[in-house]
Design a protein around this motif. Structure first.
Motif, PDB file in Angstrom:
ATOM      1  N   TYR A  85      13.531  23.647 -28.162  1.00  0.00           N
ATOM      2  CA  TYR A  85      14.836  23.005 -28.326  1.00  0.00           C
ATOM      3  C   TYR A  85      15.912  23.925 -27.766  1.00  0.00           C
ATOM      4  O   TYR A  85      15.681  25.118 -27.546  1.00  0.00           O
ATOM      5  N   LEU A 114      18.487  37.799 -38.231  1.00  0.00           N
ATOM      6  CA  LEU A 114      17.649  36.682 -37.792  1.00  0.00           C
ATOM      7  C   LEU A 114      16.322  37.208 -37.249  1.00  0.00           C
ATOM      8  O   LEU A 114      15.250  36.692 -37.561  1.00  0.00           O
ATOM      9  N   GLN A 143      14.084  38.561 -40.128  1.00  0.00           N
ATOM     10  CA  GLN A 143      13.593  37.462 -40.985  1.00  0.00           C
ATOM     11  C   GLN A 143      12.540  36.647 -40.235  1.00  0.00           C
ATOM     12  O   GLN A 143      11.494  36.299 -40.782  1.00  0.00           O
ATOM     13  N   CYS A 144      12.818  36.324 -38.960  1.00  0.00           N
ATOM     14  CA  CYS A 144      11.890  35.497 -38.189  1.00  0.00           C
ATOM     15  C   CYS A 144      10.583  36.243 -37.939  1.00  0.00           C
ATOM     16  O   CYS A 144       9.497  35.666 -38.044  1.00  0.00           O
ATOM     17  N   ASP A 167       8.687  36.075 -41.314  1.00  0.00           N
ATOM     18  CA  ASP A 167       8.187  34.753 -41.700  1.00  0.00           C
ATOM     19  C   ASP A 167       7.234  34.172 -40.665  1.00  0.00           C
ATOM     20  O   ASP A 167       6.275  33.487 -41.011  1.00  0.00           O
ATOM     21  N   ASN A 168       7.503  34.423 -39.407  1.00  0.00           N
ATOM     22  CA  ASN A 168       6.638  33.853 -38.380  1.00  0.00           C
ATOM     23  C   ASN A 168       5.250  34.488 -38.408  1.00  0.00           C
ATOM     24  O   ASN A 168       4.253  33.826 -38.149  1.00  0.00           O
ATOM     25  N   ILE A 174      21.626  28.868 -27.490  1.00  0.00           N
ATOM     26  CA  ILE A 174      20.347  29.199 -28.114  1.00  0.00           C
ATOM     27  C   ILE A 174      19.261  28.329 -27.505  1.00  0.00           C
ATOM     28  O   ILE A 174      19.488  27.145 -27.240  1.00  0.00           O
ATOM     29  N   LEU A 181       8.995  24.183 -40.194  1.00  0.00           N
ATOM     30  CA  LEU A 181       9.912  25.182 -39.629  1.00  0.00           C
ATOM     31  C   LEU A 181      11.006  24.485 -38.843  1.00  0.00           C
ATOM     32  O   LEU A 181      12.184  24.822 -38.985  1.00  0.00           O
ATOM     33  N   ARG A 235      13.541  23.244 -41.147  1.00  0.00           N
ATOM     34  CA  ARG A 235      14.449  24.288 -41.651  1.00  0.00           C
ATOM     35  C   ARG A 235      15.462  24.674 -40.583  1.00  0.00           C
ATOM     36  O   ARG A 235      16.649  24.838 -40.869  1.00  0.00           O
ATOM     37  N   ARG A 247      23.789  27.854 -39.126  1.00  0.00           N
ATOM     38  CA  ARG A 247      24.292  28.801 -38.126  1.00  0.00           C
ATOM     39  C   ARG A 247      24.430  28.180 -36.750  1.00  0.00           C
ATOM     40  O   ARG A 247      25.084  28.711 -35.875  1.00  0.00           O
ATOM     41  N   HIS A 248      23.748  27.059 -36.543  1.00  0.00           N
ATOM     42  CA  HIS A 248      23.874  26.403 -35.237  1.00  0.00           C
ATOM     43  C   HIS A 248      23.949  24.892 -35.415  1.00  0.00           C
ATOM     44  O   HIS A 248      23.751  24.362 -36.511  1.00  0.00           O
ATOM     45  N   TRP A 259       5.878  36.709 -31.646  1.00  0.00           N
ATOM     46  CA  TRP A 259       7.182  36.064 -31.597  1.00  0.00           C
ATOM     47  C   TRP A 259       8.204  37.115 -31.174  1.00  0.00           C
ATOM     48  O   TRP A 259       8.223  38.232 -31.709  1.00  0.00           O
TER      49      TRP A 259
HETATM   50  C1  FMN Z   1      18.447  29.651 -33.897  1.00  0.00           C
HETATM   51  C2  FMN Z   1      17.584  29.866 -35.106  1.00  0.00           C
HETATM   52  C3  FMN Z   1      16.231  30.101 -34.960  1.00  0.00           C
HETATM   53  C4  FMN Z   1      15.418  30.307 -36.037  1.00  0.00           C
HETATM   54  N1  FMN Z   1      14.094  30.549 -35.858  1.00  0.00           N
HETATM   55  C5  FMN Z   1      13.319  30.754 -36.925  1.00  0.00           C
HETATM   56  C6  FMN Z   1      11.939  31.033 -36.764  1.00  0.00           C
HETATM   57  O1  FMN Z   1      11.398  31.084 -35.679  1.00  0.00           O
HETATM   58  N2  FMN Z   1      11.197  31.266 -37.866  1.00  0.00           N
HETATM   59  C7  FMN Z   1      11.733  31.243 -39.130  1.00  0.00           C
HETATM   60  O2  FMN Z   1      11.018  31.447 -40.067  1.00  0.00           O
HETATM   61  N3  FMN Z   1      13.043  30.986 -39.282  1.00  0.00           N
HETATM   62  C8  FMN Z   1      13.853  30.744 -38.227  1.00  0.00           C
HETATM   63  N4  FMN Z   1      15.177  30.509 -38.428  1.00  0.00           N
HETATM   64  C9  FMN Z   1      15.697  30.560 -39.757  1.00  0.00           C
HETATM   65  C10 FMN Z   1      15.511  29.244 -40.470  1.00  0.00           C
HETATM   66  O3  FMN Z   1      16.426  28.315 -39.998  1.00  0.00           O
HETATM   67  C11 FMN Z   1      15.706  29.443 -41.963  1.00  0.00           C
HETATM   68  O4  FMN Z   1      16.935  30.057 -42.173  1.00  0.00           O
HETATM   69  C12 FMN Z   1      14.629  30.327 -42.531  1.00  0.00           C
HETATM   70  O5  FMN Z   1      13.394  29.755 -42.226  1.00  0.00           O
HETATM   71  C13 FMN Z   1      14.770  30.431 -44.034  1.00  0.00           C
HETATM   72  O6  FMN Z   1      14.780  29.155 -44.589  1.00  0.00           O
HETATM   73  P1  FMN Z   1      14.987  28.912 -46.164  1.00  0.00           P
HETATM   74  O7  FMN Z   1      16.275  29.632 -46.488  1.00  0.00           O
HETATM   75  O8  FMN Z   1      15.099  27.422 -46.296  1.00  0.00           O
HETATM   76  O9  FMN Z   1      13.798  29.510 -46.795  1.00  0.00           O
HETATM   77  C14 FMN Z   1      15.983  30.294 -37.333  1.00  0.00           C
HETATM   78  C15 FMN Z   1      17.333  30.052 -37.481  1.00  0.00           C
HETATM   79  C16 FMN Z   1      18.144  29.846 -36.391  1.00  0.00           C
HETATM   80  C17 FMN Z   1      19.604  29.599 -36.559  1.00  0.00           C
END
Ligand code: FMN
Lengths: 154, 622
Positions: free
Chosen positions: A6, A22, A25-26, A29-30, A46, A60, A63, A69-70, A89
């Protein structure tokens, strides 16, 4: 196996801290959900491609869609794949202070992004080239795939 | 004891109490509260002027006047500026009350101070609020009256409490107009019922609204407006609710979007009716529209194709290059163009020219593309190319065959001639016809030799057209040829006349020039008129700067089908009774045309023929 790509727009420009948060966290979680792929960020633009088991991919994306944030999330592809193309990742962007990121796992400067893995179809590889162009502009041509052969084989 | 207890009470009352005695107003009794006002203990018997504490001079002055006049005075909310940077001002109601001794003569002043700071501050706050409210009010009025929108306030029953002046400007109604009654009448009849219903429903639900309708302008024109309103947020229970809103004129935008929508729809309709693959892509290069023919051709929907799926339709070997080229076009904005094989729904690949160009207008940047099926042309070209190659090969084979054949025939012929000459010399024939028959055989043999020679020369020339050109002297070449034609020359009793001054030399291949001159001269001798000696005139000159050669005879002449295209084909003869293969003139023409020249012929039966050789390409203006 499934992958989704996307493009979207950050609601406001992401700071180094935002990006750092970010990224960590990614990465965390990833890894846990066996999700691999790549994310591009520049000047509020993005783009992301991620792959994994459908049970992890769909929630995912849900979420991400809801992430405040976007916005303007535009899904480009969402389809089953035979195998992964990315080994892990990673995230590519231009931090204001690159020194703070250089040592971080999964961080790439945009001009170090390898060419799309050869395991992707040409249409999907072209899609990655196009989103990279859309995010970073024409100034950062893709690297030759050679230095990241490990990734290509994944 | 009683006085003492009174003093104790007075000392502790929350209001300040003090007595000031004599014309000097010396401190007498001062309670605690008053000491706080004065800013410390007041020494008894000291005149107040000597120890004023926080009291200002103007107050001391007033005290003197009260003492003298005997009229009490109350200073309301008198401000005492306490020392120190952070100490707040304090406010007191100060009462100055003269008191008298038994003699009725004023002997001092009673001073009461009641702290009213809290009240005073509240009053001041209220005042500031009022000023601020008035300021905001003014600002709001200026704003509502200067924005281009019409603003309004309406209650739950639909009664307009406020309508900004813009409404009157827009509608042209007088300021006295009854807005409630007139407004609905100004709404376009087609919109009226809907608007009244929507507004009423929103008010009944206590919700806001946003809708578009046409309102009649002062000039009678109906204009599209956007009406938006919200109910009051902070509304006191029991008070009526008001809706505040604004009307924005959106007529031009609406017309524009309508036109755009129409334009887009027309464009799609057009694109859908064209039997070509037509598509558009976003600025990033993602295809966002394919026309109907595309799905018919590919058998795939737009969803199945996706934003980049088109590249999968190309022949596998061409995909990477096409993708690279497309990304390059997106990066540079350069037009995309290429010829690719594209898979049809039935699996057949057909050649297509794919072209795309970008268009940047007010809508942003977009790409427009088309794939044109050129498969039939492509295949036709391939077929033609194959046929051409085959023909060229066949032609070459034929040349080789003729060349070999003429060679192979030549030796037996020479042998035959030798044998025949020997036979004629040694054998004797009784038949009176013998000698003429011998002559005929000899002629036939000579003729056969000439034909074989010509054939060999033709193919030799065709293969060796690229003989290098050099500057040649026409006269000396002609003399060489005449040497070879000496026999015929003598037989025809011919005379020759030269006029080569105009162009004595020529830049040409030697063998070719010889071949041409040989043919022209031998022709002139061959077709000489039996009743008169042959006269041949050879001229070389420049015509429009280009070299030209003419050979003129006074022979039999012939019928020329068309003066400019005599059309000499091999083996066609004009005069069947004259020996000759007819190959000669064909050869001349071939040599000439292969170098851009041409041959002209003018002839009159029984009078003669003129061949004119234009060595080089036709002169301009011809
Ligand atoms: C541009 C963007 C990319 C994201 N990519 C991921 C990702 O690859 N993996 C992930 O776990 N969260 C990603 N997030 C964060 C998720 O949107 C989310 O905040 C996170 O999974 C925590 O979700 P929760 O607060 O509902 O547990 C991304 C957020 C943004 C804004």
């Amino acid at each position: 196996m499934q992958h989704i790509a996307y493009i979207s727009r950050a609601v406001r420009p992401l700071t180094d801290e935002d990006l750092h948060e970010l990224l960590t966290q990614c990465r965390r979680d990833n890894k846990r959900h066996h999700i691999t792929g790549v994310l591009f960020y520049s000047h509020g633009n993005i783009a992301q491609l991620f792959e994994g088991e459908s049970e992890a991919i769909d929630p995912l994306f849900g979420r991400i869609l809801r992430d405040g944030r976007h916005s303007h999330v535009q899904k480009l592809i969402d389809k089953p794949i035979a195998a992964r193309s990315f080994a892990d990742w990673s995230m590519a962007f231009h931090p204001l202070e690159p020194e703070a990121f250089e040592a971080l796992q999964g961080f790439l400067l945009p001009h170090h992004v390898p060419a799309p893995p050869s395991t992707l179809t040409i249409a999907d590889a072209m899609l990655i080239d196009l989103v990279r162009l859309a995010v970073f502009g024409g100034a950062t041509p893709p690297q030759a795939p050679a230095p990241t052969a490990g990734l290509d084989q994944a | 004891m009683r006085e003492h207890s009174e003093q104790t009470i007075l000392r502790h009352v929350p209001a300040g109490v003090a007595t000031l005695q004599g014309p000097e107003l010396c401190y007498g009794f001062v309670n605690e509260a008053m000491e706080a006002v004065l800013g410390g203990p007041a020494p008894e018997g000291v005149p107040i002027a000597k120890h004023p504490g926080f009291l200002a001079a103007d107050l001391l002055d007033v005290m003197q006047r009260v003492y003298q006049s005997g009229r009490p005075f109350i200073a309301k909310a008198y401000c005492l500026a306490l020392p120190g940077p952070d100490s707040p001002n304090r406010y007191y109601d100060l009462t100055l009350e003269p008191f008298r001794e038994a003699s009725e003569v004023i002997s001092g002043l009673l001073l009461f101070a009641v702290d009213v700071t809290a009240q005073e501050e509240a009053r001041q706050q209220a005042h500031r609020l009022e000023v601020e409210t008035r300021r905001l009010d003014t600002r709001l009025r200026v704003l509502t009256e200067t924005v281009p929108q019409i603003t309004f306030t309406v209650d739950a029953k639909g009664h307009y409490d406020y309508v900004s002046p813009q409404w009157y400007y827009f509608t042209g109604q007088p300021p006295t107009a009854a807005v409630d009654a007139i407004w609905p009448l100004l709404i376009h009849p087609d919109d009226r019922l809907r608007v009244l219903y929507q507004a009423e429903a929103a008010r009944a639900a206590g919700a806001g609204w946003s809708y578009e309708y046409r309102l009649r302008r002062h000039d009678g024109q109906y204009r599209w407006l956007l009406s938006r309103a919200l109910p009051e947020q902070l509304h006191t229970p029991g008070e009526p609710v008001f809706w505040h809103g604004a009307l924005t004129e959106i007529h031009d935008q609406r017309e524009l979007t309508e036109a755009l929508r129409r334009g887009e729809a027309e464009l799609r309709f057009l694109a859908d009716s064209i039997p070509e693959l037509i598509w558009t892509a976003s600025a990033e290069g993602f295809i966002d529209y394919y026309n109907r023919h595309t799905s018919e051709y590919t058998g795939l929907t737009q969803e199945e194709l996706g934003p980049t799926g088109w590249v999968n339709l190309l022949a596998p070997k061409e995909q990477a290059e096409a993708a690279r080229q497309w990304v390059h076009s997106m990066a540079t904005g350069e037009a995309f163009e290429g010829v690719f094989r594209m898979r049809r729904h039935d699996g057949q690949y057909r050649w297509h020219i794919i072209r795309a160009r970008q268009l940047a207008d007010g809508q942003g940047l977009r790409w427009f593309g088309a794939c044109t099926d050129v498969d039939d042309q492509h295949r036709l070209r391939e077929v033609l190319q194959t046929q051409y190659n085959e023909l060229a090969r066949t032609n070459h084979d034929l040349d080789t065959f003729v060349y070999t054949a003429s060679h192979d025939l030549r030796q037996p012929l020479i042998n035959l001639r030798g044998l025949f000459e020997e036979l004629a010399r040694v054998a004797s024939f009784d038949d009176p016809q013998a000698s003429s028959m011998l002559q005929m055989v000899e002629d036939a043999l000579a003729q056969l030799e000439l034909t074989i020679q010509d054939l060999a020369a033709t193919v030799q020339d065709q293969r060796g057209l690229s003989a290098p050109a050099e500057r040649l002297d026409l006269r000396s070449i002609t003399d060489e040829i005449l040497l070879g034609l000496r026999m015929q020359f003598v037989q025809a009793g011919a005379t020759l006349e030269f006029d080569l001054e105009g162009a004595p030399t020529l830049h040409y291949g030697r063998a070719n020039l010889r071949s041409i001159l040989h043919n022209l001269l031998s022709n002139a001798l061959k077709f000489a008129h039996p009743e008169r000696p042959a006269h041949i005139r050879v001229r070389s000159y420049l015509q429009d700067g280009q070299p030209v050669l003419s050979v003129q005879d006074n022979g039999l002449g012939m019928v020329v089908p068309s003066p400019n295209s005599p059309g000499f084909r091999p083996f066609t003869r004009q005069h069947t009774h004259v020996p000759g293969a007819g190959v000669g003139m064909y050869l001349v023409q071939r040599i000439l045309t292969s170098r851009g020249g041409h041959l002209e012929v003018a002839s009159t039966l029984n009078e003669g023929t003129t061949f004119t050789v234009h060595w080089t390409a036709a002169q301009p203006g011809e």
